[in-house]
Design a protein around this motif. Structure first.
Motif, PDB file in Angstrom:
ATOM      1  N   PRO A  23     -22.260   5.560 155.223  1.00  0.00           N
ATOM      2  CA  PRO A  23     -21.320   4.449 155.418  1.00  0.00           C
ATOM      3  C   PRO A  23     -20.058   4.691 154.601  1.00  0.00           C
ATOM      4  N   ARG A  24     -18.939   4.155 155.079  1.00  0.00           N
ATOM      5  CA  ARG A  24     -17.683   4.271 154.332  1.00  0.00           C
ATOM      6  C   ARG A  24     -17.284   2.886 153.815  1.00  0.00           C
ATOM      7  N   PRO A  25     -16.970   2.811 152.514  1.00  0.00           N
ATOM      8  CA  PRO A  25     -16.498   1.520 151.998  1.00  0.00           C
ATOM      9  C   PRO A  25     -15.173   1.152 152.665  1.00  0.00           C
ATOM     10  N   ILE A  26     -14.837  -0.112 152.631  1.00  0.00           N
ATOM     11  CA  ILE A  26     -13.611  -0.569 153.308  1.00  0.00           C
ATOM     12  C   ILE A  26     -12.598  -1.080 152.281  1.00  0.00           C
ATOM     13  N   ALA A  27     -11.418  -0.454 152.301  1.00  0.00           N
ATOM     14  CA  ALA A  27     -10.304  -0.938 151.469  1.00  0.00           C
ATOM     15  C   ALA A  27      -9.540  -1.950 152.312  1.00  0.00           C
ATOM     16  N   TRP A  28      -9.541  -3.191 151.877  1.00  0.00           N
ATOM     17  CA  TRP A  28      -8.808  -4.245 152.597  1.00  0.00           C
ATOM     18  C   TRP A  28      -7.481  -4.375 151.859  1.00  0.00           C
ATOM     19  N   VAL A  29      -6.468  -3.723 152.399  1.00  0.00           N
ATOM     20  CA  VAL A  29      -5.240  -3.493 151.639  1.00  0.00           C
ATOM     21  C   VAL A  29      -4.208  -4.592 151.869  1.00  0.00           C
ATOM     22  N   VAL A  30      -3.720  -5.170 150.775  1.00  0.00           N
ATOM     23  CA  VAL A  30      -2.599  -6.110 150.857  1.00  0.00           C
ATOM     24  C   VAL A  30      -1.366  -5.399 150.304  1.00  0.00           C
ATOM     25  N   SER A  31      -0.301  -5.414 151.102  1.00  0.00           N
ATOM     26  CA  SER A  31       0.961  -4.813 150.664  1.00  0.00           C
ATOM     27  C   SER A  31       2.084  -5.781 151.016  1.00  0.00           C
ATOM     28  N   GLN A  32       3.279  -5.423 150.608  1.00  0.00           N
ATOM     29  CA  GLN A  32       4.421  -6.328 150.759  1.00  0.00           C
ATOM     30  C   GLN A  32       5.664  -5.466 150.964  1.00  0.00           C
ATOM     31  N   ASN A  33       6.551  -5.833 151.877  1.00  0.00           N
ATOM     32  CA  ASN A  33       7.775  -5.029 151.990  1.00  0.00           C
ATOM     33  C   ASN A  33       8.811  -5.524 150.977  1.00  0.00           C
ATOM     34  N   LYS A 176     -25.195  -8.507 144.503  1.00  0.00           N
ATOM     35  CA  LYS A 176     -24.725  -9.882 144.720  1.00  0.00           C
ATOM     36  C   LYS A 176     -23.378  -9.918 145.449  1.00  0.00           C
ATOM     37  N   LEU A 177     -22.619  -8.831 145.375  1.00  0.00           N
ATOM     38  CA  LEU A 177     -21.312  -8.789 146.034  1.00  0.00           C
ATOM     39  C   LEU A 177     -21.452  -8.735 147.551  1.00  0.00           C
ATOM     40  N   LYS A 178     -22.627  -8.278 148.023  1.00  0.00           N
ATOM     41  CA  LYS A 178     -22.902  -8.180 149.469  1.00  0.00           C
ATOM     42  C   LYS A 178     -21.769  -7.469 150.213  1.00  0.00           C
ATOM     43  N   LEU A 179     -21.363  -6.310 149.702  1.00  0.00           N
ATOM     44  CA  LEU A 179     -20.266  -5.574 150.334  1.00  0.00           C
ATOM     45  C   LEU A 179     -20.743  -4.939 151.632  1.00  0.00           C
ATOM     46  N   ILE A 180     -19.837  -4.836 152.578  1.00  0.00           N
ATOM     47  CA  ILE A 180     -20.174  -4.167 153.838  1.00  0.00           C
ATOM     48  C   ILE A 180     -19.440  -2.827 153.916  1.00  0.00           C
ATOM     49  N   ALA A 181     -19.895  -1.972 154.831  1.00  0.00           N
ATOM     50  CA  ALA A 181     -19.292  -0.646 154.976  1.00  0.00           C
ATOM     51  C   ALA A 181     -19.172  -0.309 156.451  1.00  0.00           C
ATOM     52  N   ARG A 182     -18.270   0.601 156.742  1.00  0.00           N
ATOM     53  CA  ARG A 182     -18.043   1.015 158.127  1.00  0.00           C
ATOM     54  C   ARG A 182     -19.052   2.089 158.504  1.00  0.00           C
ATOM     55  N   MET A 183     -19.659   1.928 159.686  1.00  0.00           N
ATOM     56  CA  MET A 183     -20.609   2.921 160.187  1.00  0.00           C
ATOM     57  C   MET A 183     -19.988   3.673 161.361  1.00  0.00           C
ATOM     58  N   HIS A 184     -20.816   4.092 162.276  1.00  0.00           N
ATOM     59  CA  HIS A 184     -20.410   4.949 163.384  1.00  0.00           C
ATOM     60  C   HIS A 184     -19.753   4.154 164.518  1.00  0.00           C
ATOM     61  N   GLY A 185     -19.196   4.908 165.457  1.00  0.00           N
ATOM     62  CA  GLY A 185     -18.611   4.267 166.631  1.00  0.00           C
ATOM     63  C   GLY A 185     -17.451   3.379 166.239  1.00  0.00           C
ATOM     64  N   ALA A 186     -17.053   2.547 167.160  1.00  0.00           N
ATOM     65  CA  ALA A 186     -15.889   1.710 166.894  1.00  0.00           C
ATOM     66  C   ALA A 186     -16.265   0.458 166.108  1.00  0.00           C
ATOM     67  N   ASN A 187     -17.470  -0.020 166.296  1.00  0.00           N
ATOM     68  CA  ASN A 187     -17.716  -1.386 165.823  1.00  0.00           C
ATOM     69  C   ASN A 187     -18.965  -1.606 164.981  1.00  0.00           C
ATOM     70  N   TRP A 188     -19.604  -0.513 164.507  1.00  0.00           N
ATOM     71  CA  TRP A 188     -20.814  -0.708 163.721  1.00  0.00           C
ATOM     72  C   TRP A 188     -20.516  -0.761 162.231  1.00  0.00           C
TER      73      TRP A 188
END
Ligand SMILES: Cc1cc2nc3c(=O)[nH]c(=O)nc-3n(C[C@H](O)[C@H](O)[C@H](O)COP(=O)(O)O)c2cc1C
Length: 213
Positions: A23-33, A176-188
């Protein structure tokens, strides 16, 4: 079965890589112009690469040839960003921020997310996320003509209070953080609740048990 990357198309290489490097962890990135318009998007070509200095890396592609991801445009412009991690509770909201909106659309508003001011950088963090890293850009390593690896130094991090077991010892209740990760295909996706423990083997124990000098 052998897949020779010199003989297959870029799309097929991508498919093979993301179907297996999981699985790949997910960086939920906030940026600003530079005008202060906020942007949020998830990136799973993401990991930590060094503790000292504390460095994270994110692979960002392009929407189309010549149109890099808005996150990259902003980070290149301002040198700052916040990486939030995604918990099970945040999954649907994260998915809204992945919609391919036009440049300038604030995905945080679209997903009705709450922002909290950062301490070291201008982009805020996401209140609904249990972990956030305030980062400054170190460098962008160009990968071909349409992708780049953004390396960021972590200046500070936030962890939801109830997931910190002992602040003095820096013990975190990671499950306890219950983090999710990206799996295979487009949506798993994967939950991080199926764990097992395996201790490291000291080299002296190995030599003793295998009768080696
Ligand atoms: C879970 C998930 C992971 C993603 N990972 C990446 C990634 O690693 N690299 C990338 O370029 N796009 C990735 N995407 C697609 C971007 O999130 C999407 O293109 C988004 O619209 C980019 O937003 P932006 O242009 O506002 O930066 C991912 C999407 C999802 C749902």
């Amino acid at each position: 079965m052998l897949f020779d990357f010199g003989e297959i198309e870029p799309k097929e290489r991508y498919k093979l890589l993301v179907s297996t490097i999981t699985p790949r962890p997910i960086a939920w990135v906030v940026s600003q112009n530079s005008q202060g318009v906020l942007n949020a998007a998830p990136f799973s070509f993401f990991n930590a690469f060094s503790g000292d200095p504390p460095v994270i890396g994110i692979g960002m592609g392009s929407h189309s040839p010549g149109r890099p991801k808005d996150s990259r445009v902003n980070i290149q412009e301002t040198g700052q960003f916040v990486v939030n991690l995604v918990s099970e509770e945040c999954a649907q909201l994260m998915n809204v921020t992945a919609i391919e909106f036009d440049y300038g659309v604030n995905e945080l508003e679209q997903a009705a997310l709450t922002t909290v001011q950062s301490t070291h950088v201008k982009p805020p963090r996401i209140a609904e996320s249990p972990v956030a890293f305030e980062c400054e850009l170190i460098q962008i390593v160009e990968l071909g003509t349409s992708s780049g690896l953004l390396l960021g130094r972590v200046l500070a991090m936030h962890i939801r209070d109830d997931a910190v077991i002992d602040p003095g010892k820096h013990y975190v209740d990671t499950p306890k953080l219950k983090l999710i990760a990206r799996m295979h295909g487009a949506n798993w996706y994967a939950k991080t609740s199926d764990l097992f423990k395996m201790d490291r083997i000291p080299v002296d124990d190995w030599k003793r048990d295998h009768d080696r000098p």
